[in-house]
Design an enzyme around this catalytic site. Structure first.
Site, PDB file in Angstrom:
ATOM      1  N   HIS A 230       0.821  -1.219   0.000  1.00 34.27           N
ATOM      2  CA  HIS A 230       0.000   0.000   0.000  1.00 34.27           C
ATOM      3  C   HIS A 230       0.853   1.266   0.000  1.00 34.27           C
ATOM      4  CE1 HIS A 230      -4.007  -1.885   0.747  1.00 34.27           C
ATOM      5  NE2 HIS A 230      -3.217  -2.888   1.081  1.00 34.27           N
TER       6      HIS A 230
ATOM      7  N   ASP B 291       3.308   9.748  -0.599  1.00 32.41           N
ATOM      8  CA  ASP B 291       2.172   8.904  -0.240  1.00 32.41           C
ATOM      9  C   ASP B 291       2.031   7.797  -1.278  1.00 32.41           C
ATOM     10  OD1 ASP B 291      -0.141   8.103   1.140  1.00 32.41           O
ATOM     11  OD2 ASP B 291      -0.772  10.174   1.420  1.00 32.41           O
TER      12      ASP B 291
HETATM   13  P1  ADP Z   1      -3.107   6.622   5.103  1.00 29.51           P
HETATM   14  O1  ADP Z   1      -3.476   5.220   4.707  1.00 29.51           O
HETATM   15  O2  ADP Z   1      -1.649   6.941   4.985  1.00 29.51           O
HETATM   16  O3  ADP Z   1      -3.656   7.044   6.428  1.00 29.51           O
HETATM   17  P2  ADP Z   1      -5.033   7.443   3.047  1.00 29.51           P
HETATM   18  O4  ADP Z   1      -5.444   8.829   2.642  1.00 29.51           O
HETATM   19  O5  ADP Z   1      -4.695   6.549   1.921  1.00 29.51           O
HETATM   20  O6  ADP Z   1      -3.798   7.618   4.050  1.00 29.51           O
HETATM   21  O7  ADP Z   1      -6.209   6.749   3.889  1.00 29.51           O
HETATM   22  C1  ADP Z   1      -6.696   7.328   5.067  1.00 29.51           C
HETATM   23  C2  ADP Z   1      -8.104   6.799   5.358  1.00 29.51           C
HETATM   24  O8  ADP Z   1      -8.432   7.159   6.701  1.00 29.51           O
HETATM   25  C3  ADP Z   1      -9.160   7.424   4.461  1.00 29.51           C
HETATM   26  O9  ADP Z   1     -10.138   6.455   4.134  1.00 29.51           O
HETATM   27  C4  ADP Z   1      -9.743   8.548   5.318  1.00 29.51           C
HETATM   28  O10 ADP Z   1     -11.105   8.846   5.047  1.00 29.51           O
HETATM   29  C5  ADP Z   1      -9.576   8.005   6.723  1.00 29.51           C
HETATM   30  N1  ADP Z   1      -9.337   9.134   7.669  1.00 29.51           N
HETATM   31  C6  ADP Z   1      -8.295   9.988   7.643  1.00 29.51           C
HETATM   32  N2  ADP Z   1      -8.421  10.906   8.617  1.00 29.51           N
HETATM   33  C7  ADP Z   1      -9.565  10.628   9.277  1.00 29.51           C
HETATM   34  C8  ADP Z   1     -10.277  11.238  10.385  1.00 29.51           C
HETATM   35  N3  ADP Z   1      -9.840  12.339  11.012  1.00 29.51           N
HETATM   36  N4  ADP Z   1     -11.401  10.657  10.802  1.00 29.51           N
HETATM   37  C9  ADP Z   1     -11.869   9.549  10.175  1.00 29.51           C
HETATM   38  N5  ADP Z   1     -11.272   8.946   9.127  1.00 29.51           N
HETATM   39  C10 ADP Z   1     -10.140   9.472   8.685  1.00 29.51           C
END
Ligand code: ADP
Length: 462
Positions: free
Chosen positions: A156, A365
């Site tokens: 990922h 990312d």
């Molecule tokens: P990573 O896997 O590095 O955290 P991604 O953007 O690929 O980054 O995925 C993050 C996931 O977590 C997304 O589905 C997003 O909606 C969720 N997310 C991120 N921040 C929050 C938050 N503050 N509250 C709820 N869900 C969150």
């Protein structure tokens, strides 16, 4: 598909009422619901004793199989090697990188434990799909235990270039471990090329049989690109459903027609949050008409608390946002609203829908699902603008975004200003070009493509 799907990840997300899982979990769950199967991984519990056999909980066609981990092993395997060695290495952030042999030993030990606990649950027709950097050696351990089923691996996060990878003392062991899989999936072409390049180094001695097939360590396997997507319809549905939520109303009432710029990220140094805050400051300085007219909302729940680098960014961001607000705030306007907490997924989708400018500027990312979720929630007649880092995997697909280099504060500020001024015709055009890609490559397509590729590779070469 015949046979069950066995998904393995560090953590198993058993759906609970009111709590909906993130991107990976949604995809894995959808595939498991369709095929039936097992989701195997850590329970989230740390123990003093040696872990027992998996606890099984069946709901519909899915069995959740979870094991506990010994506290010390977890510390060293997860916080240690996975998150202090592999995570910064894969994100090209060697300033945060450290290596301890005992942490790596724990990483190998936990992978061996995962294999030992998983093997008794396997049946001959199962296909196994392993997720992410925590579990690279798992296939080797399963093969050692006699497992001949198809085993695939999806990374990922980014795959680092060889010059970064070789900073890791056991890099050769990890490359060797990867060659035990039948299919290795990456987020982007860039990651695939970096992997092929590492495999082709003289000391590794692998070679490309075709563009997507590699021979190394006496095995041949498929290495391909599978950009992860989101469930577009579900994001849209959730966004519409929660528009009447009290928290959403509180935000819209407080905005009073001002434009909303929003970022949503885990609190992680790879997300470039401090640079993002400084770029927003630049926007206010360089384009002062935005003062009092735009609000920047950053939602960033803490993760990996207790890891020093993560505690430090939290303090830095509190200081930076306080500093910017102190300089620019007026009686009835505070420029940055910085919320250090997680939100219910439904509410988050509605907040994204109301956002005029989705600001997604990680300094590195693998993909970035928030960028895709933001687009998925937009109103096609009046969509917002995505300002996206060129260093996120998503930028390779979402070329209709306003693309910026997150290190260039001036450039990010200009990108935000372009978004603030963009007319509805251009917004619609950009949105249309991207939503079609998102729909074609949604999370269901991602799952089926990977599984089909794994079955094909195994049938042909297994
Ligand atoms: P990573 O896997 O590095 O955290 P991604 O953007 O690929 O980054 O995925 C993050 C996931 O977590 C997304 O589905 C997003 O909606 C969720 N997310 C991120 N921040 C929050 C938050 N503050 N509250 C709820 N869900 C969150």
């Amino acid at each position: 598909m015949q046979g069950r799907l066995i998904a393995v990840s560090n953590r198993v997300a058993i759906p609970t009422a009111g709590k909906v899982a993130g991107g990976l979990a949604v995809g894995v769950l959808a595939a498991l619901e369709e095929q039936g199967g097992i989701w195997f991984g850590w329970s989230g519990k740390k123990t003093r004793q040696d872990p027992r056999d998996p606890v099984l909980e069946t709901r519909g066609r899915i069995t959740y199989a979870t094991i506990d981990l010994k506290r010390q092993d977890f510390e060293n395997y997860y916080n240690g090697f996975s998150n202090n060695s592999l995570w910064p290495l894969c994100h090209y952030m060697l300033g945060f990188f450290s290596f301890r042999r005992f942490q790596y030993d724990a990483y190998c030990r936990v992978n061996e434990l995962f294999a030992r606990k998983l093997v008794p649950l396997l049946e001959p027709n199962d296909i196994i799909w392993v997720h992410d950097y925590h579990l690279i050696p798992l296939a080797t351990e399963l093969r050692r235990a006699g497992v001949t089923n198809p085993i695939g691996f999806f990374l990922h996060v980014p795959f680092p270039g060889f010059d970064a990878l070789r900073a890791l003392p056991p890099y050769e062991h990890l490359l060797r471990s990867l060659s035990s899989y039948d299919v290795i999936g990456f987020q982007t072409e860039t990651d695939l090329r970096a992997f092929q390049d590492s495999m082709g180094q003289p000391e590794i001695g692998g070679r490309l049989l075709t563009d997507r097939r590699v021979e190394a360590y006496g095995r041949t396997f498929q290495a391909d690109v599978f950009p992860i997507g989101v469930d577009v319809d579900d994001c849209r549905r959730l966004a519409a459903k929660n528009l009447d939520d009290r928290r959403v109303h509180r935000l819209t009432d407080s905005l009073r027609e001002r434009k909303l710029i929003m970022g949503v990220d885990r609190l992680d140094y790879s997300k470039g949050l401090e640079l993002r805050f400084r770029s927003f400051q630049r926007l206010l300085k360089k384009y002062p008409t935005n003062r009092g007219q735009v609000v920047f909302l950053q939602i960033a729940p803490p993760t990996r608390t207790g890891v020093r680098a993560y505690d430090a960014i939290r303090e830095d961001l509190e200081r930076t946002s306080g500093n910017i607000n102190g300089r620019f705030a007026e009686m009835d306007w505070v420029p940055i609203r910085y919320l250090n907490r997680a939100y219910d997924r439904g509410v988050l989708m509605s907040l994204l829908r109301l956002t005029d400018i989705g600001l997604v500027t990680p300094i590195r990312d693998g993909m970035n699902l928030v960028a895709k979720e933001y687009l998925a929630t937009q109103d096609p007649d009046d969509p917002g603008v995505l300002v996206l880092s060129t260093l996120a995997g998503a930028a390779q697909e979402l070329t209709g975004a306003v693309l910026v280099n997150p290190y260039d504060r001036e450039g990010v500020a200009d990108g935000m200003q372009q978004a603030v001024e963009m007319r509805v015709g251009e917004r619609r055009e950009r949105f249309q070009s991207m939503i079609e890609i998102l729909q074609r490559n949604d999370i269901h397509a991602w799952c089926s493509r990977f599984i089909e590729s794994l079955q094909r590779a195994h049938a042909t070469h297994g």
